[in-house]
Design a protein around this motif. Structure first.
Motif, PDB file in Angstrom:
ATOM      1  N   ALA A  32     -56.997  -8.734  13.062  1.00  0.00           N
ATOM      2  CA  ALA A  32     -56.607 -10.142  13.634  1.00  0.00           C
ATOM      3  C   ALA A  32     -57.530 -11.106  13.143  1.00  0.00           C
ATOM      4  CB  ALA A  32     -56.684 -10.166  15.014  1.00  0.00           C
ATOM      5  N   LEU A  74     -60.556 -11.768  21.372  1.00  0.00           N
ATOM      6  CA  LEU A  74     -59.478 -11.033  20.880  1.00  0.00           C
ATOM      7  C   LEU A  74     -59.581  -9.533  21.626  1.00  0.00           C
ATOM      8  CD1 LEU A  74     -59.679 -11.920  17.271  1.00  0.00           C
ATOM      9  CD2 LEU A  74     -57.713 -12.134  18.822  1.00  0.00           C
ATOM     10  N   LEU A 129     -50.582 -13.731  15.546  1.00  0.00           N
ATOM     11  CA  LEU A 129     -51.512 -12.753  16.027  1.00  0.00           C
ATOM     12  C   LEU A 129     -50.880 -11.672  17.166  1.00  0.00           C
ATOM     13  CD1 LEU A 129     -54.705 -15.156  16.022  1.00  0.00           C
ATOM     14  CD2 LEU A 129     -54.242 -13.206  14.509  1.00  0.00           C
TER      15      LEU A 129
END
Length: 294
Positions: A191, A217, A252
């Motif tokens: 990512a 994340l 993402l």
């Protein structure tokens, strides 16, 4: 398992670990307790209510227990001894009960790591910096564990291996499988690469921007993987006010959804928009240049 039953000792794994059979039920158990293995050598049974037994557990099924039987056959007794010292250290620094599978997973990992290092094989950890940021307490325990292993086997333990030991420490106290930790860490790196491609510049690894991004994340990936939803009341506003950030957040989310084989809640996309907006304010020049090339 009735408390007054005699259990047949199947194997003395170490001074502190026994594998036993309850003959009446046919179930196998692992018993943990200081010195129970040492004093049981030469004895065929142990009382189920023996006061030295600190923990007892049974693996999920006979196939799994058989797999561990096979695994332990090849484990160096010194590896078992070092593993127990490390597990005692973990126990002493966390109040949470440990995941029992650490008694098998950690020796197996140490055995393989020692083999690789003694044979001149490199250990490369692509998640080292992230591991230091996410699990600082576990990393310090792993560093001490590395010193024990180094002394016992007369080998130098590289920092990359300390990072992998950190995963085992965290897994022991969180019950998150090491394989899942590796999978999530790899996904965070993927990512970040997508974000950096959009920015047209690497994010300095020692910057707060990087720390914030990978921390968000990781928590987002954990929530998505475990089906936890955190509502975002500003979702509709984000779509219209920050279309570029929303586009990248959706990209993402698509990547994460594919890797985890699950759907990503729209609310998570909204939280990604917030983090990307702040990041884009820090790197506007690089991003404009990159978009110009495209």
């Amino acid at each position: 398992m009735q408390a007054n039953r005699l259990l047949r000792i199947e194997r003395v794994i170490s001074n502190n670990v026994l594998m036993v059979l309850d003959s009446d039920s046919g179930k196998e158990y692992v018993l943990l307790g200081k010195g129970i293995g040492f004093s049981s050598k030469g004895s065929g049974t142990i009382e189920a209510k023996d006061p030295r037994i600190e923990k007892r557990f049974r693996l999920d099924d006979r196939d799994q227990m058989s797999e561990y039987h096979t695994l332990l056959e090849g484990i160096d007794p010194e590896v078992i001894r070092i593993s127990e010292r490390i597990i005692d250290s973990i126990n002493g620094q966390f109040s949470e009960p440990l995941n029992n599978k650490v008694y098998f997973a950690l020796p197996s990992h140490i055995q393989f790591a020692v083999y690789r290092l003694k044979n001149g094989m490199d250990i490369v950890n692509p998640f080292l910096q992230e591991t230091l940021l996410w699990f600082p307490k576990e990393y310090e325990i792993a560093r001490s564990a590395a010193a024990m292993i180094s002394e016992a086997f007369d080998i130098e333990i590289p920092e990359d291996e300390i990072g992998f030991l950190t995963f085992h420490v965290h897994s022991a106290v969180s019950s998150v499988p090491v394989g899942e930790l590796v999978k999530f860490s790899n996904l965070v790196n993927e990512a970040v690469a997508v974000v950096e491609s959009e920015l047209g510049a690497p994010i300095p690894r020692d910057s707060m921007d990087y720390v914030r991004l990978i921390t968000h994340l990781r928590h987002a990936i954990e929530r998505i993987a475990h089906g936890k939803v955190v509502r975002n009341p500003f979702m509709n506003e984000f779509k219209t006010q920050y279309p570029e950030e929303y586009r990248l957040a959706a990209e993402l989310s698509s990547l994460i959804g594919q890797r985890l084989e699950t759907d990503v809640p729209e609310d998570e996309i909204g939280y990604m928009v917030m983090h990307l907006y702040r990041l884009f304010q820090t790197y506007p020049g690089e991003r404009s240049t990159q978009q110009g090339r495209n």
